[in-house]
Design an enzyme around this catalytic site. Structure first.
Site, PDB file in Angstrom:
ATOM      1  NE  ARG A  15       6.921   6.502 -19.456  1.00 61.33           N
ATOM      2  CZ  ARG A  15       5.676   6.477 -19.004  1.00 61.33           C
ATOM      3  NH1 ARG A  15       4.814   7.396 -19.381  1.00 61.33           N
ATOM      4  NH2 ARG A  15       5.286   5.539 -18.160  1.00 61.33           N
ATOM      5  CE1 TYR A 104       2.416  -0.403  -7.454  1.00 57.25           C
ATOM      6  CE2 TYR A 104       1.833   1.439  -8.870  1.00 57.25           C
ATOM      7  CZ  TYR A 104       1.693   0.114  -8.520  1.00 57.25           C
ATOM      8  OH  TYR A 104       0.849  -0.692  -9.232  1.00 57.25           O
ATOM      9  NE  ARG A 335      31.941  28.622   4.414  1.00 59.27           N
ATOM     10  CZ  ARG A 335      33.272  28.539   4.321  1.00 59.27           C
ATOM     11  NH1 ARG A 335      33.994  29.625   4.075  1.00 59.27           N
ATOM     12  NH2 ARG A 335      33.868  27.383   4.476  1.00 59.27           N
TER      13      ARG A 335
HETATM   14  C1  UD1 Z   1       0.233  -0.014 -12.443  1.00 55.50           C
HETATM   15  C2  UD1 Z   1      -1.085  -0.775 -12.300  1.00 55.50           C
HETATM   16  C3  UD1 Z   1      -2.226   0.119 -12.759  1.00 55.50           C
HETATM   17  C4  UD1 Z   1      -2.239   1.411 -11.969  1.00 55.50           C
HETATM   18  C5  UD1 Z   1      -0.883   2.091 -12.078  1.00 55.50           C
HETATM   19  C6  UD1 Z   1      -0.815   3.280 -11.154  1.00 55.50           C
HETATM   20  C7  UD1 Z   1      -0.605  -3.118 -12.629  1.00 55.50           C
HETATM   21  C8  UD1 Z   1      -0.645  -4.258 -13.601  1.00 55.50           C
HETATM   22  N1  UD1 Z   1      -1.031  -1.961 -13.082  1.00 55.50           N
HETATM   23  O1  UD1 Z   1       0.416   0.233 -13.812  1.00 55.50           O
HETATM   24  O2  UD1 Z   1      -3.477  -0.557 -12.597  1.00 55.50           O
HETATM   25  O3  UD1 Z   1      -3.277   2.253 -12.469  1.00 55.50           O
HETATM   26  O4  UD1 Z   1       0.179   1.198 -11.708  1.00 55.50           O
HETATM   27  O5  UD1 Z   1       0.360   3.969 -11.374  1.00 55.50           O
HETATM   28  O6  UD1 Z   1      -0.269  -3.317 -11.492  1.00 55.50           O
HETATM   29  N2  UD1 Z   1       7.376  -2.506 -10.664  1.00 55.50           N
HETATM   30  C9  UD1 Z   1       8.264  -3.441 -10.176  1.00 55.50           C
HETATM   31  N3  UD1 Z   1       8.479  -4.576 -10.882  1.00 55.50           N
HETATM   32  C10 UD1 Z   1       7.837  -4.839 -12.043  1.00 55.50           C
HETATM   33  C11 UD1 Z   1       6.923  -3.897 -12.537  1.00 55.50           C
HETATM   34  C12 UD1 Z   1       6.707  -2.739 -11.820  1.00 55.50           C
HETATM   35  O7  UD1 Z   1       8.866  -3.236  -9.126  1.00 55.50           O
HETATM   36  O8  UD1 Z   1       8.084  -5.894 -12.621  1.00 55.50           O
HETATM   37  C13 UD1 Z   1       7.150  -1.286  -9.900  1.00 55.50           C
HETATM   38  C14 UD1 Z   1       7.594  -0.040 -10.639  1.00 55.50           C
HETATM   39  O9  UD1 Z   1       8.920   0.313 -10.317  1.00 55.50           O
HETATM   40  C15 UD1 Z   1       6.604   1.003 -10.149  1.00 55.50           C
HETATM   41  C16 UD1 Z   1       5.362   0.202  -9.846  1.00 55.50           C
HETATM   42  O10 UD1 Z   1       5.773  -1.134  -9.704  1.00 55.50           O
HETATM   43  O11 UD1 Z   1       7.030   1.607  -8.959  1.00 55.50           O
HETATM   44  C17 UD1 Z   1       4.317   0.322 -10.926  1.00 55.50           C
HETATM   45  O12 UD1 Z   1       4.861  -0.095 -12.124  1.00 55.50           O
HETATM   46  P1  UD1 Z   1       4.426   0.551 -13.501  1.00 55.50           P
HETATM   47  O13 UD1 Z   1       5.109  -0.132 -14.593  1.00 55.50           O
HETATM   48  O14 UD1 Z   1       4.554   2.020 -13.397  1.00 55.50           O
HETATM   49  O15 UD1 Z   1       2.890   0.147 -13.497  1.00 55.50           O
HETATM   50  P2  UD1 Z   1       1.826   0.535 -14.555  1.00 55.50           P
HETATM   51  O16 UD1 Z   1       1.908  -0.427 -15.671  1.00 55.50           O
HETATM   52  O17 UD1 Z   1       1.911   1.972 -14.834  1.00 55.50           O
END
Ligand code: UD1
Ligand code: CA
Length: 460
Positions: A15, A104, A335
């Site tokens: 996004r 994260y 500068r």
């Molecule tokens: C996740 C949580 C949710 C929480 C939310 C907060 C889970 C299942 N859910 O949801 O409970 O409320 O974050 O923002 O944990 N990432 C990886 N590898 C993956 C998937 C994700 O590195 O395979 C990383 C992403 O880059 C990101 C973070 O983990 O930094 C969270 O991933 P995202 O997909 O945003 O999680 P949500 O489904 O939003």
């Protein structure tokens, strides 16, 4: 107890609609992931495992020469099968006797104090989650508590019942564990859910089912745990962060014309009774003294500005030292490598590069001064230029104390103008001027008397 930090940053960031990895997008002038790594560094962890997948090469490239390069253990998650799966990739490199903190890369403003409390909580029972009560829980995992207010599970929005979606307490995603227990729970995760992913959040229900009390820290600061999924969220978090910084400054004795029109991208130290007008941007590390005034639309990057200085409207200063009592601008550009000694004055439409302007010296209008050393009480007239570059090499101009440079002078470097010398206006100075001398280097004026201008001849 030693802590291993796992930072998740493998997600696609769809996004953002960007060619740059999401975690490298900047907040307050610094990539989101750098905010996280700086915070992590302040906790002095045993290991930092950075889980990347999408565009991991670009992320590696960004940190290869950074202060974090040494500490980072790179973990590749080739397929993004969920947060649980991401942590599984790091698990083999984590010592069994460590505490594990999961962060994260796209939650940039997390505070070290919250992380410390969370790790402490997890060291008691084996697991702790950081939660937030929010009027906007949509899209996030909900915290399920039993009648005794104990946390028993986290349910993702996509798996939640209508009733569960009414819950306003959410999972921030930030959790801490005892390593051995985490490893055990990771082995029990399944993809039996709406997204067919390994949810790290399922560790909560597994822990509870095995009789472990799930520890909890609640934060009341929504910005601290705000995750960034699109650029609107990034912009809004930036504004919120900037407003907070401006308010802190205002409370610490700095007068700020409008807290909504100030941007601080880096570190800023300011003395007392300094006033900052609207639309000012600070970048990098800046230090300002007491009673300084900064006019509107000024950009100041990596500068030191002494007491009682006035930086007037629309000026741009980068890597500059300004000693006390100086005046700069309006519309001045200073500068890198410029030093203004006490009481110097730089006026409008003046550009100074890698030069020292001596005590009380003035360059008041429309000049370019580059690679020059000016002594004390020098006056540089309007339109003066140092010709410091021959197309290949740069040369130095030295102007000693008390020199008066007439307007529209070109100083062809290398050249030295001696103490108290005077240069006639419009001169092109190509050789050194001895102390006290007057140098005039221009065409002599010729007057032609009785001269008639050509007149237009009228035709019918
Ligand atoms: C996740 C949580 C949710 C929480 C939310 C907060 C889970 C299942 N859910 O949801 O409970 O409320 O974050 O923002 O944990 N990432 C990886 N590898 C993956 C998937 C994700 O590195 O395979 C990383 C992403 O880059 C990101 C973070 O983990 O930094 C969270 O991933 P995202 O997909 O945003 O999680 P949500 O489904 O939003
Ligand atoms: Ca997210």
């Amino acid at each position: 107890m030693q802590t291993d930090v796992v930072v998740l940053a493998a997600g696609k960031g769809t996004r953002m609609y960007s060619d740059i990895p999401k975690v490298l997008h900047s907040l307050a002038g610094k990539p989101m992931l750098t905010h996280v790594l700086d915070t992590v560094a302040s906790l002095d962890p045993q290991n930092i495992h950075l889980v990347t997948g999408f565009q991991s090469d670009l992320i590696k490239q960004h940190y290869v020469d950074s202060r974090h390069a040494q500490a980072l253990h790179w973990v590749e998650q080739t397929e993004q099968l969920g947060t649980g799966h991401a942590v599984m990739q790091a698990a083999p490199s984590i010592n069994d006797d460590a505490m594990v903190l999961v962060l994260y890369g796209d939650v940039p403003l997390i505070k070290p104090e919250s992380l410390l409390s969370l790790v402490t909580k997890a060291s008691e029972s084996g697991i702790a989650v950081l939660t937030l009560n929010t009027p906007k829980p949509f899209g996030l995992g909900r915290i399920i508590r039993d009648a005794n207010q104990q946390i028993i599970a986290i349910v993702e929005e996509k798996d939640a019942s209508d009733e569960q979606r009414e819950i306003s307490e959410i999972n921030t995603g930030i959790m801490a564990f005892k390593a051995t227990m985490l490893k055990q729970w990771l082995g029990q995760l399944t993809t039996d859910n709406a997204q067919k992913e390994y949810y790290l959040t399922d560790a909560v229900a597994i822990a509870h089912a095995s009789g472990v009390v799930v520890g909890n820290i609640q934060t009341s600061d929504a910005d601290e745990v705000q995750g960034i999924n699109d650029r609107l969220q990034l912009t809004e978090l930036e504004r919120s962060y900037q407003l907070r910084k401006a308010r802190e400054l205002a409370k610490s004795g700095v007068t700020i014309a409008d807290t909504a029109r100030l941007d601080i991208r880096g570190e800023l130290h300011i003395g007392r009774d300094t006033c900052i007008d609207v639309n000012v941007i600070f970048e990098g590390k800046n230090r300002l003294g007491n009673r300084v005034t900064i006019g509107p639309n000024v950009v100041i990057a990596n500068c030191e500005i002494g007491d009682d200085c006035h930086i007037l409207a629309n000026s741009h200063l980068e890597n500059v030292v300004v000693q006390a009592d100086c005046s700069v601008g309006p519309f001045a550009r200073l500068r890198p490598g410029t030093v203004l000694k006490e009481g110097a004055k730089i006026g409008n439409f003046v550009e100074i590069k890698k030069s020292t302007i001596g005590l009380g010296s003035k360059v008041s209008h429309l000049s370019y001064v580059g690679d020059a050393e000016l002594g004390a009480l020098v006056n540089v007239g309007a339109g003066t230029i140092t010709c410091n570059y021959d197309g290949v090499n740069k040369f130095k101009t030295t102007i000693k104390d008390g020199v008066f440079v007439g307007s529209n002078t070109a100083l062809v470097a290398p050249v030295t103008v001696g103490t108290n010398a005077t240069i006639g206006a419009g001169s092109v100075i190509t050789s050194d001027v001895p102390d006290q001398d007057l140098a005039v280097a221009r065409g002599k004026q010729k007057n032609i008397s009785g001269w008639k201008r050509p007149a237009k001849i009228k035709t019918e």
